[in-house]
Motif scaffolding. Structure first.
Motif, PDB file in Angstrom:
ATOM      1  N   SER A  20       0.826  -1.203   0.000  1.00 43.56           N
ATOM      2  CA  SER A  20       0.000   0.000   0.000  1.00 43.56           C
ATOM      3  C   SER A  20       0.863   1.257   0.000  1.00 43.56           C
ATOM      4  CB  SER A  20      -0.967  -0.001   1.176  1.00 43.56           C
ATOM      5  OG  SER A  20      -0.274   0.117   2.392  1.00 43.56           O
ATOM      6  N   ALA A  21       2.072   1.177   0.475  1.00 42.36           N
ATOM      7  CA  ALA A  21       2.957   2.332   0.464  1.00 42.36           C
ATOM      8  C   ALA A  21       3.307   2.751  -0.958  1.00 42.36           C
ATOM      9  CB  ALA A  21       4.228   2.026   1.249  1.00 42.36           C
ATOM     10  N   HIS A  22       3.148   1.840  -1.895  1.00 43.74           N
ATOM     11  CA  HIS A  22       3.468   2.133  -3.290  1.00 43.74           C
ATOM     12  C   HIS A  22       2.223   2.362  -4.141  1.00 43.74           C
ATOM     13  CE1 HIS A  22       7.649   1.404  -2.535  1.00 43.74           C
ATOM     14  NE2 HIS A  22       7.348   0.261  -1.976  1.00 43.74           N
ATOM     15  N   ALA A  23       1.051   2.350  -3.531  1.00 40.48           N
ATOM     16  CA  ALA A  23      -0.185   2.591  -4.262  1.00 40.48           C
ATOM     17  C   ALA A  23      -0.222   4.039  -4.723  1.00 40.48           C
ATOM     18  CB  ALA A  23      -1.381   2.283  -3.368  1.00 40.48           C
ATOM     19  N   GLN A  24      -1.032   4.291  -5.716  1.00 39.90           N
ATOM     20  CA  GLN A  24      -1.160   5.653  -6.213  1.00 39.90           C
ATOM     21  C   GLN A  24      -1.996   6.478  -5.249  1.00 39.90           C
ATOM     22  OE1 GLN A  24      -2.849   4.830 -10.046  1.00 39.90           O
ATOM     23  NE2 GLN A  24      -0.849   4.635 -11.000  1.00 39.90           N
ATOM     24  N   ASP A  25      -1.569   7.700  -5.020  1.00 41.10           N
ATOM     25  CA  ASP A  25      -2.230   8.607  -4.095  1.00 41.10           C
ATOM     26  C   ASP A  25      -2.722   9.813  -4.893  1.00 41.10           C
ATOM     27  OD1 ASP A  25      -2.893  10.563  -2.205  1.00 41.10           O
ATOM     28  OD2 ASP A  25      -1.217  10.068  -0.897  1.00 41.10           O
ATOM     29  N   VAL A  26      -4.032   9.835  -5.166  1.00 40.84           N
ATOM     30  CA  VAL A  26      -4.625  10.896  -5.981  1.00 40.84           C
ATOM     31  C   VAL A  26      -4.430  12.261  -5.331  1.00 40.84           C
ATOM     32  CG1 VAL A  26      -6.796  11.760  -6.952  1.00 40.84           C
ATOM     33  CG2 VAL A  26      -6.260   9.327  -7.079  1.00 40.84           C
ATOM     34  N   SER A  27      -4.545  12.342  -4.020  1.00 42.56           N
ATOM     35  CA  SER A  27      -4.352  13.625  -3.322  1.00 42.56           C
ATOM     36  C   SER A  27      -2.925  14.139  -3.510  1.00 42.56           C
ATOM     37  CB  SER A  27      -4.655  13.485  -1.836  1.00 42.56           C
ATOM     38  OG  SER A  27      -6.014  13.195  -1.648  1.00 42.56           O
ATOM     39  N   ALA A  28      -1.961  13.235  -3.411  1.00 48.30           N
ATOM     40  CA  ALA A  28      -0.564  13.623  -3.650  1.00 48.30           C
ATOM     41  C   ALA A  28      -0.386  14.033  -5.109  1.00 48.30           C
ATOM     42  CB  ALA A  28       0.375  12.472  -3.292  1.00 48.30           C
ATOM     43  N   GLY A  29      -1.079  13.350  -6.012  1.00 46.75           N
ATOM     44  CA  GLY A  29      -1.017  13.701  -7.430  1.00 46.75           C
ATOM     45  C   GLY A  29      -1.582  15.081  -7.702  1.00 46.75           C
ATOM     46  N   LYS A 108      11.307  13.533 -11.320  1.00 42.64           N
ATOM     47  CA  LYS A 108      12.164  12.342 -11.320  1.00 42.64           C
ATOM     48  C   LYS A 108      11.656  11.232 -10.408  1.00 42.64           C
ATOM     49  CE  LYS A 108      15.078  14.843 -13.731  1.00 42.64           C
ATOM     50  NZ  LYS A 108      14.476  15.398 -14.906  1.00 42.64           N
ATOM     51  N   ASN A 109      10.916  11.590  -9.372  1.00 45.84           N
ATOM     52  CA  ASN A 109      10.470  10.625  -8.373  1.00 45.84           C
ATOM     53  C   ASN A 109       9.374   9.720  -8.944  1.00 45.84           C
ATOM     54  OD1 ASN A 109       8.433   9.886  -6.129  1.00 45.84           O
ATOM     55  ND2 ASN A 109      10.331  10.346  -5.013  1.00 45.84           N
ATOM     56  N   GLU A 110       9.632   8.417  -8.961  1.00 41.58           N
ATOM     57  CA  GLU A 110       8.702   7.446  -9.544  1.00 41.58           C
ATOM     58  C   GLU A 110       7.339   7.471  -8.858  1.00 41.58           C
ATOM     59  OE1 GLU A 110       9.199   5.477 -12.219  1.00 41.58           O
ATOM     60  OE2 GLU A 110      11.269   6.117 -12.520  1.00 41.58           O
ATOM     61  N   GLN A 111       7.313   7.557  -7.535  1.00 44.96           N
ATOM     62  CA  GLN A 111       6.032   7.574  -6.819  1.00 44.96           C
ATOM     63  C   GLN A 111       5.250   8.835  -7.145  1.00 44.96           C
ATOM     64  OE1 GLN A 111       4.740   4.954  -5.010  1.00 44.96           O
ATOM     65  NE2 GLN A 111       2.871   6.168  -5.184  1.00 44.96           N
ATOM     66  N   GLU A 112       5.927   9.959  -7.239  1.00 44.87           N
ATOM     67  CA  GLU A 112       5.240  11.209  -7.579  1.00 44.87           C
ATOM     68  C   GLU A 112       4.641  11.115  -8.980  1.00 44.87           C
ATOM     69  OE1 GLU A 112       5.899  16.050  -7.825  1.00 44.87           O
ATOM     70  OE2 GLU A 112       7.587  14.791  -7.227  1.00 44.87           O
ATOM     71  N   ILE A 113       5.353  10.495  -9.895  1.00 42.53           N
ATOM     72  CA  ILE A 113       4.831  10.318 -11.257  1.00 42.53           C
ATOM     73  C   ILE A 113       3.579   9.435 -11.231  1.00 42.53           C
ATOM     74  CG2 ILE A 113       5.307   9.285 -13.528  1.00 42.53           C
ATOM     75  CD1 ILE A 113       8.277  10.179 -13.059  1.00 42.53           C
ATOM     76  N   LYS A 114       3.607   8.358 -10.461  1.00 42.24           N
ATOM     77  CA  LYS A 114       2.429   7.476 -10.349  1.00 42.24           C
ATOM     78  C   LYS A 114       1.253   8.232  -9.751  1.00 42.24           C
ATOM     79  CE  LYS A 114       5.063   3.225  -9.876  1.00 42.24           C
ATOM     80  NZ  LYS A 114       5.491   2.166  -8.953  1.00 42.24           N
ATOM     81  N   ASP A 115       1.506   9.048  -8.736  1.00 40.62           N
ATOM     82  CA  ASP A 115       0.448   9.818  -8.095  1.00 40.62           C
ATOM     83  C   ASP A 115      -0.128  10.850  -9.073  1.00 40.62           C
ATOM     84  OD1 ASP A 115       1.009   8.373  -5.785  1.00 40.62           O
ATOM     85  OD2 ASP A 115       2.181   9.993  -4.869  1.00 40.62           O
ATOM     86  N   LEU A 116       0.731  11.534  -9.798  1.00 34.81           N
ATOM     87  CA  LEU A 116       0.286  12.514 -10.785  1.00 34.81           C
ATOM     88  C   LEU A 116      -0.529  11.827 -11.879  1.00 34.81           C
ATOM     89  CD1 LEU A 116       0.214  15.354 -11.973  1.00 34.81           C
ATOM     90  CD2 LEU A 116       2.470  14.888 -12.999  1.00 34.81           C
ATOM     91  N   THR A 117      -0.077  10.670 -12.316  1.00 31.04           N
ATOM     92  CA  THR A 117      -0.802   9.901 -13.334  1.00 31.04           C
ATOM     93  C   THR A 117      -2.207   9.567 -12.836  1.00 31.04           C
ATOM     94  OG1 THR A 117       1.244   8.973 -14.220  1.00 31.04           O
ATOM     95  CG2 THR A 117      -0.781   7.754 -14.666  1.00 31.04           C
ATOM     96  N   ALA A 118      -2.317   9.103 -11.595  1.00 30.69           N
ATOM     97  CA  ALA A 118      -3.627   8.763 -11.025  1.00 30.69           C
ATOM     98  C   ALA A 118      -4.532   9.990 -10.984  1.00 30.69           C
ATOM     99  CB  ALA A 118      -3.459   8.181  -9.622  1.00 30.69           C
TER     100      ALA A 118
END
Length: 130
Positions: A20-29, A108-118
């Motif tokens: 879950s720590a690697h799940a996409q976070d729409v709020s962060a996105g 550059k941050n992979e998690q931030e990219i996933k969150d932004l994508t979501a």
């Protein structure tokens, strides 16, 4: 054997928490989108400004928003925006698309990219949230 059975629920919980720590976070996105907001808009009232609207980005061809004056590089890129293409592009737009007029240092941050994508994926082509 008893100790292995007793530790199974703990292991299962640790695995669930770890993923879950690697799940996409729409709020962060949404917070990450603040980096894009100076040039791009989203939502039902979005308008093309410095950059094209990003409604319905995923599945769309590069250089295809009506009314936006794209660079020749963007028009000719022939990209279809999906998770992988977007992730590669947003890390360093000028490296992915030499000649683009998009001036952005990248994310550059992979998690931030996933969150932004979501976050971006919530908006259909008309800017309605899915």
């Amino acid at each position: 054997m008893k100790s292995m059975l007793a530790s199974a629920p703990i292991l299962a919980a640790a695995l669930l928490l770890g993923t879950s720590a690697h799940a996409q976070d729409v709020s962060a996105g949404e917070r990450s989108f603040n980096k894009c907001r100076a040039c791009h808009q989203l939502g039902e009232t979005a308008k093309t400004t410095i950059g094209p609207v990003l409604n319905g980005l995923f599945g769309r061809s590069s250089g295809s928003v009506e009314g936006y004056s794209y660079s020749p590089a963007n028009k000719a890129a022939g990209l279809t925006w999906d998770d992988a293409v977007f992730a590669d592009y947003i890390k360093d737009p000028k490296a992915k698309m030499p000649g683009t007029k998009m001036i952005f240092v990248g994310i550059k941050n992979e998690q931030e990219i996933k969150d932004l994508t979501a976050y971006l994926k919530q908006f259909d082509k008309d800017g309605k949230k899915l």
